[in-house]
Design an enzyme around this catalytic site. Sequence first.
Site, short mmCIF file in Angstrom:
data_model
loop_
_atom_site.label_atom_id
_atom_site.label_comp_id
_atom_site.label_asym_id
_atom_site.label_seq_id
_atom_site.Cartn_x
_atom_site.Cartn_y
_atom_site.Cartn_z
N ASP A 79 -5.29 -6.76 16.49
CA ASP A 79 -6.09 -5.93 17.56
C ASP A 79 -7.39 -6.90 17.98
O ASP A 79 -8.16 -6.51 18.82
CB ASP A 79 -6.95 -4.97 16.47
CG ASP A 79 -7.74 -5.35 15.39
OD1 ASP A 79 -8.11 -6.82 15.50
OD2 ASP A 79 -8.26 -4.74 14.69
N TYR A 98 -11.19 -16.50 17.21
CA TYR A 98 -10.63 -17.05 16.20
C TYR A 98 -10.19 -18.71 16.26
O TYR A 98 -10.40 -19.49 15.50
CB TYR A 98 -9.24 -16.83 15.57
CG TYR A 98 -9.51 -15.56 14.76
CD1 TYR A 98 -9.73 -15.85 13.25
CD2 TYR A 98 -9.67 -14.26 15.34
CE1 TYR A 98 -9.85 -14.23 12.69
CE2 TYR A 98 -9.78 -13.01 14.51
CZ TYR A 98 -10.06 -13.17 13.24
OH TYR A 98 -10.10 -12.19 12.48
P1 NAD Z 1 -7.89 -2.74 2.09
O1 NAD Z 1 -7.91 -3.60 0.79
O2 NAD Z 1 -9.05 -1.84 2.17
O3 NAD Z 1 -6.55 -1.91 2.08
C1 NAD Z 1 -5.36 -2.45 1.91
C2 NAD Z 1 -4.38 -1.65 0.99
O4 NAD Z 1 -3.18 -2.29 0.78
C3 NAD Z 1 -5.19 -1.51 -0.33
O5 NAD Z 1 -5.38 0.05 -0.84
C4 NAD Z 1 -4.16 -2.08 -1.50
O6 NAD Z 1 -3.81 -1.27 -2.78
C5 NAD Z 1 -2.73 -2.01 -0.72
N1 NAD Z 1 -1.70 -2.81 -0.89
C6 NAD Z 1 -2.06 -4.25 -1.37
N2 NAD Z 1 -0.65 -4.57 -1.61
C7 NAD Z 1 0.21 -3.66 -1.34
C8 NAD Z 1 1.52 -3.45 -1.55
N3 NAD Z 1 2.43 -4.49 -1.91
N4 NAD Z 1 2.39 -2.36 -0.95
C9 NAD Z 1 1.35 -1.28 -0.55
N5 NAD Z 1 0.13 -1.48 -0.54
C10 NAD Z 1 -0.60 -2.38 -1.09
O7 NAD Z 1 -7.89 -3.62 3.39
P2 NAD Z 1 -8.37 -3.61 4.65
O8 NAD Z 1 -9.46 -4.31 5.02
O9 NAD Z 1 -8.38 -2.05 5.19
O10 NAD Z 1 -7.11 -4.24 5.58
C11 NAD Z 1 -5.67 -3.80 5.65
C12 NAD Z 1 -4.94 -4.89 6.20
O11 NAD Z 1 -4.88 -4.83 7.57
C13 NAD Z 1 -5.11 -6.46 5.72
O12 NAD Z 1 -3.99 -6.90 5.73
C14 NAD Z 1 -6.06 -6.92 6.93
O13 NAD Z 1 -5.99 -8.32 7.06
C15 NAD Z 1 -5.15 -6.24 7.93
N6 NAD Z 1 -5.75 -5.84 9.37
C16 NAD Z 1 -5.33 -6.71 10.39
C17 NAD Z 1 -5.67 -6.63 11.47
C18 NAD Z 1 -4.95 -7.32 12.60
O14 NAD Z 1 -5.65 -7.68 13.83
N7 NAD Z 1 -3.75 -7.72 12.36
C19 NAD Z 1 -6.87 -5.83 11.88
C20 NAD Z 1 -7.46 -5.14 10.81
C21 NAD Z 1 -6.92 -5.38 9.65
C1 G6P Z 2 -10.08 -8.83 13.51
C2 G6P Z 2 -8.89 -9.55 13.49
C3 G6P Z 2 -8.14 -9.00 12.21
C4 G6P Z 2 -8.92 -8.82 11.16
C5 G6P Z 2 -9.73 -7.77 11.36
C6 G6P Z 2 -11.04 -7.27 10.36
O1 G6P Z 2 -9.81 -7.62 14.28
O2 G6P Z 2 -7.80 -9.52 14.67
O3 G6P Z 2 -6.83 -9.85 12.05
O4 G6P Z 2 -8.17 -8.41 9.88
O5 G6P Z 2 -10.68 -8.66 12.53
O6 G6P Z 2 -11.46 -8.25 9.89
P1 G6P Z 2 -12.76 -7.87 8.43
O7 G6P Z 2 -13.29 -9.25 8.32
O8 G6P Z 2 -13.59 -6.93 9.28
O9 G6P Z 2 -12.18 -7.39 7.65
MN MN Z 3 -5.80 -10.01 13.68
#
Ligand code: NAD
Ligand code: G6P
Ligand code: MN
Length: 368
Positions: free
Chosen positions: A169, A263
Amino acid sequence: MIITLCGGGSTFTPGIVKSIALRKDELDVDEIRLYDINEERQRKIGVLVDWILHEDLGLDIKLTVTTDKKTAFTDASFVFAQMRVGGYAMREQDEKIPLRHGCVGQETCGCGGLAYGMRTIFPMVELIDDVEKYAKKDYWILNYSNPAAIVSEGCRVLRPNARIINICDMPIDLMDKMSRMCGIKDRRELQYSYYGLNHFGWWTKIHDRAGNDLMPTIKAQMAKNGYAGEDSGLEFVDASWDQTFRKAKDVYALDPNTIPNTYLKYYLFPDYVVEHTDPNHTRTDEVREGREKRVFGTARQIIEKGTSEGFGLKPDTHAEYIVDLARALAENTRERFSLIVPNDGAVSNFDPTAMVEIPCIVGSDGYE
Ligand code: NAD
Ligand code: G6P
Ligand code: MN
């Protein structure tokens, strides 16, 4: 139409569910399922989601909250993956261990990012295998799980035929900011070229729909304030993100012909980043005190009070982007999305097998 969120206990789940619900008719969705390995965390989010769907919006979308894979994935059309393998406890180690040794401590970059990647590849492969087994044959996994650069490469090598699309995102959020710099309301108006790896890329062209070049306006703003200019919405972000959006000014100055992803600061200014990070209070602490507390606090209050009156919740860019992508695949909209995909010549002077982040056209046959 069934959409399953894997990592149902995620802090991003309520926003994504709201976004799906608001677009219910476009997506024709009948059921939303939450799947997680952490039953307790997901149950709390489940209460909030139940409220969003059935009280706040008054919809008849069915909600299933489960830790059973078969229940989660059977006949699903889309799986939105957002797992944090190891949870915030391990994210904290990814950030704090490198910092103790004078290195960048970040969940997607450097040695912390590598550790998070090693933890996440096999759970992602397991997810692909489960979805292959139970879901519709033409399923799509749309994956946000980080670190996307490493996860996408692992999945390409280990499960080359999986119907998975990895997304981020950050470019979308930054294009929101660029639109505002140019007085454009909707980021979807921007026509752009972008290339790089996930969390490591550059814009080379940005036009509006009429073909006007927006780079001069954006460059002038970047040179002055980075992404932190007037109207950038920074009053809503935590201190470390504020710093990152401001630091983009210095990252931009290194190559004023392109507009950088935020980043890049971790790669191009690592010493600065280490010097300006408190090794005892990193992003994990900030999230625990901020987003995590807010989301779970809301869930707890709804459970305790037995009512949800007074809790508004807006879908954000992060949520809208994944729903837009699902809609493009389901409805063949052929819109442009920034995706993490095999290079295949798109970046001509780079490894053709590398997973690059580039704009793609998305329709019912996937991406081009
Ligand atoms: P969070 O810890 O609040 O939620 C993640 C959930 O995943 C937890 O409830 C956990 O129990 C669950 N989980 C862990 N291992 C699992 C498995 N093997 N199977 C099913 N569920 C499992 O984390 P968050 O801060 O909400 O972030 C969620 C994910 O999204 C992270 O990997 C974060 O880095 C990613 N994220 C990516 C972007 C992006 O730009 N690509 C943006 C925002 C968040
Ligand atoms: C950005 C990145 C993600 C990251 C997110 C949340 O949007 O693209 O990859 O997971 O930030 O970061 P935070 O530090 O708020 O958990
Ligand atoms: Mn990202």
